[in-house]
Design an enzyme around this catalytic site. Structure first.
Site, PDB file in Angstrom:
ATOM      1  N   THR A 202       0.831  -1.205   0.000  1.00  0.00           N
ATOM      2  CA  THR A 202       0.000   0.000   0.000  1.00  0.00           C
ATOM      3  C   THR A 202       0.867   1.257   0.000  1.00  0.00           C
ATOM      4  O   THR A 202       1.988   1.237   0.531  1.00  0.00           O
ATOM      5  CB  THR A 202      -0.916   0.006   1.244  1.00  0.00           C
TER       6      THR A 202
ATOM      7  N   GLU B  40       0.257   3.645   1.857  1.00  0.00           N
ATOM      8  CA  GLU B  40       0.218   4.181   3.220  1.00  0.00           C
ATOM      9  C   GLU B  40       1.516   3.967   3.987  1.00  0.00           C
ATOM     10  O   GLU B  40       1.742   4.606   5.017  1.00  0.00           O
ATOM     11  CB  GLU B  40      -0.917   3.525   4.023  1.00  0.00           C
TER      12      GLU B  40
END
Ligand code: NAD
Ligand code: DAU
Length: 337
Positions: A123, A125
């Protein structure tokens, strides 16, 4: 080719299986999934009788089950994870067991069985967040700075995948992608939650000031990116995957969906913010574009319209999910906000 897809009953995993069987009909897929609250075999109804597809229920952190399922596999595509930030903040142990330990168990079994490719779904993130006023984007060279439990666990998994390549020569590739949206997304995530709440006549809970920005990637564009990395990606490399970013804050996305459904903006309800809420994600996907020729196929608005239509046309899919245990989660997550 024989593929092991982990987490294939979830949102992106099931879209990937449908995509793969359509575009590579001679390949065999084993879908290995624990069927947590997020796993839904209904997503795969159209292929359940396909002789080249089979499902095995199991946990990626169970070494015996993983060793058994890995026999004869050429390529692993690893999606299985606890994927929701709000739940990961609540259930931290399960998140780390699945996302970190589960990945390590899979890597060991892949190594022992001499798989030709281990592709890991990461991801954006893991890179932390970007200030609203900043113009920088995440690239493959951005430092890891995860700020809450889910991205911290995904960062741990990425590091393990790279370590197995460097230390033991396991042929790995990684994609770190931005927020996916599209059919079969569990309605705990912002876009399907907004659409289905509006269709049910409920409020839309918008966290904090609503000025949080995500880089939205349509799930089919993501599946094509993984395909290209499996076909042409270089071993040991990481590729970032993002959408046709127009940097719309959440509040604007809520308003776009309201307009598409012909509803009223009074449905918007600002609620208490998420702890450690990342302000902005913005992904630079130049590397995968230049090296592999990938790009998203349509604009965010075009894909959003298609997504809204899918949820409007498939109420039986999300209505079944939004009963029972989902409602309990919803009350716990939103009642005091
Ligand atoms: P999802 O939550 O919809 O599905 C996860 C699937 O994994 C479910 O089918 C679940 O049953 C299965 N699973 C969970 N724990 C398991 C375990 N211990 N053993 C076996 N199976 C298990 O997730 P998603 O949105 O489809 O995300 C898939 C992957 O993509 C994840 O690795 C996630 O971190 C990553 N990712 C997702 C997004 C996004 O926007 N959804 C963006 C970037 C990266
Ligand atoms: O960036 C990639 C990540 O995108 C993936 O790795 C995760 O698996 C995926 O869940 C997603 O994470 P987010 O936390 O960004 O997605 P979510 O849909 O939960 O939230 C999107 C934005 O909407 C975020 O700013 C929080 C906000 N939000 C979310 C919910 C559920 C709200 O304002 N209200 C809500 O009720």
């Amino acid at each position: 080719m024989k593929l092991l897809v982990t987490g294939g009953a979830g949102f992106i995993g099931s879209n990937f299986i449908l995509y793969w069987l359509k575009n590579h009909p001679d390949d065999h897929i084993i879908n290995f999934d624990k069927l947590t609250y997020a796993g839904n075999l209904e997503n795969l109804k159209s292929v359940e009788d396909n002789a080249n597809y089979s499902f095995i229920q199991g946990d990626i952190s169970d070494p015996e089950a993983v060793t058994n399922v890995m026999a004869g596999i050429d390529t692993v595509v690893h999606f299985a994870a606890e994927s929701h930030n709000d739940r990961a903040n609540m259930d931290r142990l399960t998140t780390v067991l699945t996302n970190v330990v589960g990945t390590q168990v899979l890597l060991d079994a892949a190594l022992e069985n001499g798989v030709q490719r281990f592709h890991h779904i990461g991801t954006d993130e893991v890179f932390g967040h970007i200030g609203l006023e900043e113009t920088r984007k995440f690239t493959e060279k951005t430092n890891y700075e995860p700020r809450s439990v889910y991205p911290a666990s995904k960062a741990g998994a990425d590091h393990l995948v790279r370590a197995y390549n460097i230390a033991f020569g396991l042929p790995v590739t990684i994609t770190n992608c931005s927020n996916n949206f599209g059919p079969y997304q569990f309605p705990e995530k912002f876009i399907p939650l907004t659409i289905t709440n509006l269709l049910e006549g409920r409020k839309i809970p918008v966290y904090g000031d609503g000025l949080y920005v995500r880089d939205w990637l349509y799930v089919e564009d993501h599946c094509r990116a993984i395909d290209m990395v499996l076909q042409k990606g270089k071993i040991g490399e990481t590729y970032l995957v993002g959408g046709m970013t127009e940097l719309h804050p959440n509040i604007e996305i809520a308003k776009k969906i309201i307009k598409l459904l012909g509803k009223d903006e009074s449905a918007i309800e600002f609620v208490t913010d998420r702890p450690g809420h990342d302000r902005k994600y913005d992904v630079d996907w130049t590397k995968i574009k230049n090296e592999l020729g990938w790009a998203p196929q349509h604009s965010f608005d075009e894909w959003l319209e298609k997504t809204v239509s899918w949820y409007r046309d498939n109420p039986q899919w999300w209505q079944r999910i939004k009963s029972g245990a989902y409602e309990e989660y919803y009350q716990k997550q939103y009642e005091d906000r």
